[in-house]
Design a protein around this motif. Structure first.
Motif, PDB file in Angstrom:
ATOM      1  N   ALA A  49       0.839  -1.198   0.000  1.00 10.42           N
ATOM      2  CA  ALA A  49       0.000   0.000   0.000  1.00 10.42           C
ATOM      3  C   ALA A  49       0.869   1.242   0.000  1.00 10.42           C
ATOM      4  N   ARG A  50       2.009   1.127   0.672  1.00  8.90           N
ATOM      5  CA  ARG A  50       2.861   2.296   0.708  1.00  8.90           C
ATOM      6  C   ARG A  50       3.486   2.521  -0.656  1.00  8.90           C
ATOM      7  N   ARG A  51       3.811   1.434  -1.323  1.00 11.92           N
ATOM      8  CA  ARG A  51       4.444   1.601  -2.611  1.00 11.92           C
ATOM      9  C   ARG A  51       3.469   2.191  -3.618  1.00 11.92           C
ATOM     10  N   LYS A  52       2.247   1.786  -3.509  1.00 15.05           N
ATOM     11  CA  LYS A  52       1.238   2.374  -4.392  1.00 15.05           C
ATOM     12  C   LYS A  52       1.088   3.852  -4.069  1.00 15.05           C
ATOM     13  N   ARG A  53       1.135   4.637  -5.083  1.00 14.62           N
ATOM     14  CA  ARG A  53       1.064   6.075  -4.874  1.00 14.62           C
ATOM     15  C   ARG A  53      -0.365   6.552  -5.108  1.00 14.62           C
ATOM     16  N   ARG A  54      -0.871   7.252  -4.168  1.00 12.34           N
ATOM     17  CA  ARG A  54      -2.173   7.884  -4.352  1.00 12.34           C
ATOM     18  C   ARG A  54      -1.959   9.382  -4.346  1.00 12.34           C
ATOM     19  N   ASN A  55      -2.506  10.046  -5.292  1.00 13.55           N
ATOM     20  CA  ASN A  55      -2.392  11.501  -5.297  1.00 13.55           C
ATOM     21  C   ASN A  55      -3.153  12.076  -4.113  1.00 13.55           C
ATOM     22  N   PHE A  56      -2.638  13.170  -3.654  1.00 14.01           N
ATOM     23  CA  PHE A  56      -3.292  13.803  -2.517  1.00 14.01           C
ATOM     24  C   PHE A  56      -4.634  14.385  -2.940  1.00 14.01           C
ATOM     25  N   SER A  57      -5.416  14.622  -1.967  1.00 13.11           N
ATOM     26  CA  SER A  57      -6.720  15.221  -2.242  1.00 13.11           C
ATOM     27  C   SER A  57      -6.536  16.682  -2.668  1.00 13.11           C
ATOM     28  N   LYS A  58      -7.560  17.171  -3.274  1.00  9.20           N
ATOM     29  CA  LYS A  58      -7.543  18.577  -3.688  1.00  9.20           C
ATOM     30  C   LYS A  58      -7.254  19.481  -2.485  1.00  9.20           C
ATOM     31  N   GLN A  59      -7.894  19.151  -1.437  1.00  7.19           N
ATOM     32  CA  GLN A  59      -7.736  19.947  -0.220  1.00  7.19           C
ATOM     33  C   GLN A  59      -6.282  19.969   0.222  1.00  7.19           C
ATOM     34  N   ALA A  60      -5.658  18.806   0.207  1.00  6.56           N
ATOM     35  CA  ALA A  60      -4.283  18.726   0.675  1.00  6.56           C
ATOM     36  C   ALA A  60      -3.370  19.551  -0.226  1.00  6.56           C
ATOM     37  N   THR A  61      -3.498  19.374  -1.540  1.00  9.91           N
ATOM     38  CA  THR A  61      -2.658  20.141  -2.456  1.00  9.91           C
ATOM     39  C   THR A  61      -2.908  21.619  -2.297  1.00  9.91           C
ATOM     40  N   GLU A  62      -4.152  21.931  -2.099  1.00 12.29           N
ATOM     41  CA  GLU A  62      -4.508  23.329  -1.905  1.00 12.29           C
ATOM     42  C   GLU A  62      -3.747  23.905  -0.717  1.00 12.29           C
ATOM     43  N   VAL A  63      -3.865  23.242   0.384  1.00 16.09           N
ATOM     44  CA  VAL A  63      -3.242  23.736   1.611  1.00 16.09           C
ATOM     45  C   VAL A  63      -1.735  23.835   1.448  1.00 16.09           C
ATOM     46  N   LEU A  64      -1.164  22.797   0.864  1.00 19.55           N
ATOM     47  CA  LEU A  64       0.287  22.773   0.728  1.00 19.55           C
ATOM     48  C   LEU A  64       0.763  23.884  -0.208  1.00 19.55           C
ATOM     49  N   ASN A  65       0.123  23.978  -1.347  1.00 18.47           N
ATOM     50  CA  ASN A  65       0.521  25.023  -2.287  1.00 18.47           C
ATOM     51  C   ASN A  65       0.319  26.403  -1.688  1.00 18.47           C
ATOM     52  N   GLU A  66      -0.748  26.511  -0.979  1.00 20.66           N
ATOM     53  CA  GLU A  66      -1.041  27.774  -0.311  1.00 20.66           C
ATOM     54  C   GLU A  66       0.162  28.209   0.519  1.00 20.66           C
ATOM     55  N   TYR A  67       0.594  27.298   1.331  1.00 19.98           N
ATOM     56  CA  TYR A  67       1.712  27.654   2.201  1.00 19.98           C
ATOM     57  C   TYR A  67       2.979  27.867   1.380  1.00 19.98           C
ATOM     58  N   PHE A  68       3.191  26.998   0.458  1.00 21.34           N
ATOM     59  CA  PHE A  68       4.434  27.068  -0.312  1.00 21.34           C
ATOM     60  C   PHE A  68       4.570  28.415  -1.004  1.00 21.34           C
ATOM     61  N   TYR A  69       3.541  28.805  -1.715  1.00 23.31           N
ATOM     62  CA  TYR A  69       3.659  30.042  -2.476  1.00 23.31           C
ATOM     63  C   TYR A  69       3.493  31.269  -1.592  1.00 23.31           C
ATOM     64  N   SER A  70       2.974  31.081  -0.427  1.00 24.66           N
ATOM     65  CA  SER A  70       2.905  32.209   0.494  1.00 24.66           C
ATOM     66  C   SER A  70       4.223  32.407   1.225  1.00 24.66           C
ATOM     67  N   HIS A  71       5.049  31.392   1.171  1.00 23.62           N
ATOM     68  CA  HIS A  71       6.330  31.504   1.852  1.00 23.62           C
ATOM     69  C   HIS A  71       7.436  31.147   0.872  1.00 23.62           C
ATOM     70  N   LEU A  72       7.299  31.673  -0.303  1.00 26.60           N
ATOM     71  CA  LEU A  72       8.250  31.296  -1.345  1.00 26.60           C
ATOM     72  C   LEU A  72       9.674  31.642  -0.958  1.00 26.60           C
ATOM     73  N   SER A  73       9.827  32.676  -0.162  1.00 26.51           N
ATOM     74  CA  SER A  73      11.179  33.072   0.176  1.00 26.51           C
ATOM     75  C   SER A  73      11.802  32.113   1.183  1.00 26.51           C
ATOM     76  N   ASN A  74      10.980  31.437   1.882  1.00 25.45           N
ATOM     77  CA  ASN A  74      11.509  30.499   2.872  1.00 25.45           C
ATOM     78  C   ASN A  74      10.521  29.347   3.064  1.00 25.45           C
ATOM     79  N   PRO A  75      10.415  28.518   2.091  1.00 26.22           N
ATOM     80  CA  PRO A  75       9.392  27.467   2.162  1.00 26.22           C
ATOM     81  C   PRO A  75       9.832  26.291   3.026  1.00 26.22           C
TER      82      PRO A  75
END
Length: 381
Positions: free
Chosen positions: A217-243
């Motif tokens: 199950a671990r080897r099988k890759r499941r894409n994250f949910s929309k919500q998860a990507t949203e949250v992660l990208n949110e933080y990433f691009y909001s802290h681009l200078s120090n992600p």
DNA sequence: ATTTATGATTAGAA
DNA sequence: TTCTAATCATAAAT
């Protein structure tokens, strides 16, 4: 202990002839006979025992038996004690111990059960979500294993007691050496331990299956949910200078996205390296997220419970750290707009971690990644 | 069927 | 220890 001095009923006949006739009776009849016989034969046996005990020839018989035994005892003794499955058994034991089956369930069953809602403050290992299923099943296996083991122990004990009593009783009629009884007990124990080993083996098998399934199950890759990507990208691009989210922030992001902390770490690792590798590819995404954080407040930010982690709760949304947000937005806008992101512009980039992206990207294939005018360049796709 | 996107794993550096 | 960089393996897109 004594044979009950019960008035011996007249022995009807050792065995009543089958009443079914010349042809065999059906099983029902046989069963009935057996059921009928048991009661009688019990009393009969008692009576016979008593009679035998009181027989005047009994001492003589006893001594004769002793003699016979003396002669045969030597040949009996030569039986080689089986010590074969010892190694296997210890191996199984070790495996079970290592797998945590033999362990007496160290933690109370509170943490794993509440995996759905709030992650307790403890649990430094963020794999709880993936492991909860595994843990539950392992616990189930352990439970079954222990109950079966206990059953076996009990049965073994009962049987040993029974046999011991039997031998003790028989010892009045025939010579029974104490070591013989010991041997008998040993035999019983070995038999039962064989059964136990079978149990252990199947338990091991189950655990291994479970484990391999987890790894699969671990080897099988499941894409994250929309919500998860949203949250992660949110933080990433909001802290681009120090992600580089701190541990607390990681936990918060994990909670918001419904993923584990390690997954958050993985995501940021991948994101950083891939963003750096060619920023052009990510400009669209960047503009989306930076724009959404600045302007679009209704994006996903519904009624959000900010109960925990009050300090650094995703400064991107409400501009809790306006300076950082503004600067990051500026950076992104600039990289998005300017034909060239200021070759020596490391001054802006080098924030706290000393210019993440410090090393020059190793010359990506077509557009040297330094030209982030992505939207346009996509036309030639 | 091939390519791209993406989550996970790994070795090694700071 | 975390992070980078490379790489693996699979999901998704073409």
């Amino acid at each position: 202990m004594d044979a009950q001095p019960r008035p011996a009923p007249p022995p009807p006949s050792p065995r009543s002839p089958p009443p079914g006739g010349p042809l065999g009776p059906d099983t029902g009849d046989v069963l009935q006979q057996i059921m009928a016989i048991t009661d009688q034969s019990l009393e009969e046996a008692q009576a016979r025992k008593h009679a035998l005990n009181c027989h005047r020839m009994k001492p003589a018989l006893f001594s004769v038996l002793c003699e016979i035994k003396e002669k045969t005892a030597l040949s009996i003794r030569g039986v080689p004690e089986e010590g074969l499955p010892d190694a296997r058994l210890t191996r199984l034991d070790n495996m079970l111990l290592a797998e945590g089956v033999s362990r007496p369930e160290k933690r109370g069953r509170g943490a794993a059960a509440a995996a759905g809602t709030a992650t307790p403050g403890g649990c430094p290992n963020g794999n709880g979500l993936e492991h909860s299923d595994y843990r539950a099943k392992l616990s189930q296996i352990r439970q079954i294993y222990h109950s079966e083991l206990e059953k076996y122990e009990q049965a073994c004990h009962e049987f040993t007691t029974h046999v011991t009593n039997l031998l003790r009783e028989q010892s009045r009629m025939r010579p029974v050496l104490p070591e013989e009884m010991e041997r008998m007990v040993g035999v019983i124990h070995s038999k039962f331990s064989a059964i136990q080993m079978q149990l252990k083996q199947s338990t091991c098998e189950a655990v291994m299956t479970l484990r391999s399934r987890l790894l699969d199950a671990r080897r099988k890759r499941r894409n994250f949910s929309k919500q998860a990507t949203e949250v992660l990208n949110e933080y990433f691009y909001s802290h681009l200078s120090n992600p580089y989210p701190s541990e607390e922030v990681k936990q918060e992001l994990a909670r918001k996205g419904g993923i584990t902390v390690s997954q958050v770490s993985n995501w940021f690792g991948n994101k950083r390296i891939r963003y750096k590798k060619n920023m052009g590819k990510f400009q669209e995404e960047a503009s989306i997220y930076t724009a959404s954080t600045v302007a679009d407040t209704t994006k996903v930010w519904g009624p959000r419970s900010q109960a925990s982690c009050p300090s650094t709760a995703s400064s991107g949304s409400s501009g809790h750290f306006p300076l950082t947000s503004a600067r990051d937005a500026l950076i992104t806008l600039r990289t998005l707009a300017s034909p060239r992101p200021a070759p020596g512009g490391g001054s802006l980039w080098s924030q706290s971690r000393g210019s993440w992206q410090g090393t020059t990207p190793p010359v990506s294939t077509s557009p040297p990644a330094g030209y982030p005018s992505g939207a346009n360049s996509h036309a030639s796709h």
